[in-house]
Design an enzyme around this catalytic site. Structure first.
Site, PDB file in Angstrom:
ATOM      1  N   ASP A  14      40.309  39.796  42.353  1.00 37.20           N
ATOM      2  CA  ASP A  14      40.164  39.934  43.792  1.00 37.20           C
ATOM      3  C   ASP A  14      40.963  41.160  44.226  1.00 37.20           C
ATOM      4  O   ASP A  14      41.853  41.638  43.498  1.00 37.20           O
ATOM      5  CB  ASP A  14      40.687  38.668  44.481  1.00 37.20           C
ATOM      6  N   ASP A  16      42.276  42.120  47.967  1.00 35.45           N
ATOM      7  CA  ASP A  16      43.333  41.923  48.963  1.00 35.45           C
ATOM      8  C   ASP A  16      44.279  40.804  48.535  1.00 35.45           C
ATOM      9  O   ASP A  16      43.856  39.665  48.331  1.00 35.45           O
ATOM     10  CB  ASP A  16      42.723  41.582  50.323  1.00 35.45           C
ATOM     11  N   GLY A  64      39.703  35.240  51.805  1.00 34.78           N
ATOM     12  CA  GLY A  64      38.832  35.324  50.644  1.00 34.78           C
ATOM     13  C   GLY A  64      37.359  35.195  50.945  1.00 34.78           C
ATOM     14  O   GLY A  64      36.523  35.488  50.086  1.00 34.78           O
ATOM     15  N   SER A 142      35.137  42.121  50.709  1.00 33.95           N
ATOM     16  CA  SER A 142      35.249  43.199  51.674  1.00 33.95           C
ATOM     17  C   SER A 142      34.166  44.254  51.504  1.00 33.95           C
ATOM     18  O   SER A 142      33.892  44.710  50.391  1.00 33.95           O
ATOM     19  CB  SER A 142      36.621  43.870  51.539  1.00 33.95           C
ATOM     20  N   ASN A 144      34.727  47.091  52.689  1.00 33.50           N
ATOM     21  CA  ASN A 144      35.552  48.295  52.626  1.00 33.50           C
ATOM     22  C   ASN A 144      36.255  48.442  51.282  1.00 33.50           C
ATOM     23  O   ASN A 144      37.171  49.247  51.132  1.00 33.50           O
ATOM     24  CB  ASN A 144      36.614  48.266  53.738  1.00 33.50           C
ATOM     25  N   ASP A 200      44.266  35.237  44.944  1.00 31.67           N
ATOM     26  CA  ASP A 200      45.349  34.709  45.771  1.00 31.67           C
ATOM     27  C   ASP A 200      44.819  33.772  46.850  1.00 31.67           C
ATOM     28  O   ASP A 200      45.592  33.044  47.469  1.00 31.67           O
ATOM     29  CB  ASP A 200      46.128  35.843  46.442  1.00 31.67           C
TER      30      ASP A 200
END
Length: 252
Positions: A14, A16, A64, A142, A144, A200
């Site tokens: 993942d 972020d 998430g 995301s 981005n 996370d």
């Protein structure tokens, strides 16, 4: 292999909160958007304003998940149903898309203002995997994602990127569904049982478990180790650097 079972040979991360210190930026952006909306709703309906909790609400409803899914999930928890709207809705429009656009606008502004910092332990772990020639992928909700990877200076460390844009293009449901992780494993040419997922977010850990992956590593950035285990993490660490000495001790 690097703190994981020997049969693991592919690594799915993942973004972020695992690779970059942007989860806190997203939490701020969600609170900014939802508090503005909830305050307006309270004024409109004459009810009490109950703000968005950047810890409990963020972890439970939005962390998430794809942006629109997170918006719907939190609103449903508050008993609010909005029209879907369209991707072109101006930020803040009273639609799911309009609220999502407002959140994204804030995230992009904060990233421009603050930059993107990777976690040093994650970078060290990635470099070790690269030295060993082990396949690596980013799996993020995301849209981005690639811009964040580039801003953090780690965009060259991955063989595959499955992000929000790929999920939209290929009609992949977002986390907690396992489909984006499964797509990344397929792109790396590996079976899920031989790949590890690093997450996370509770929704992300649940996705890794649902996909039948060989190892699900919960990255405990916010003091929720127990919840990560409850959602399916096989192993919980505070930082990926913890996994590097384990391998060195085994082989040393």
């Amino acid at each position: 292999m690097l703190g994981l079972p020997d049969h693991i040979h592919a690594f799915l991360f993942d973004l972020d909160g695992v690779l970059t210190q942007t989860a806190k930026v997203h939490a701020v952006a969600w609170k900014d958007m939802f508090d503005a909306f909830l305050r307006a709703e309270a004024d409109r309906t004459g009810t009490a304003f109950v703000p968005f909790d950047p810890h409990a609400d963020y972890d439970t409803y939005v962390d998430g998940r794809p942006r629109l899914d997170g918006t719907r999930t939190f609103l449903a928890a508050r008993g609010i149903t909005l029209p879907e709207g369209t991707p072109d809705d101006p930020p803040g429009t009273r639609t799911v898309a309009g609220l999502g656009n407002a959140k994204n606008e804030t995230v992009l502004r904060l990233i421009r203002e603050q930059g993107v910092q990777p976690y040093e332990g994650s970078v060290a772990y990635l470099h070790r995997l690269a030295e060993l020639g082990l396949p690596r992928a980013v799996v993020s909700s995301s849209a981005n994602c690639r811009d964040v990877l580039k801003a953090a200076g780690i965009d060259g460390l991955f063989d595959v990127v499955v992000d929000g844009l790929v999920a939209q293009r290929d009609h992949l449901p977002g986390k907690p569904a396992p489909d984006t992780f499964l797509a990344a494993a397929e792109a790396l040419g590996t079976e899920p049982g031989r790949a590890a997922v690093f997450e996370d977010a509770l929704a992300g850990v649940a996705a890794g478990r649902a996909g039948g992956f060989g190892a699900v590593v919960g990255v405990n950035r916010t003091g929720q180790a127990g919840a990560l285990r409850e959602h399916g993490a096989d192993l919980v660490v505070d930082d990926l650097a913890e996994l590097i000495p384990a391998q060195e001790e085994e082989t040393g």
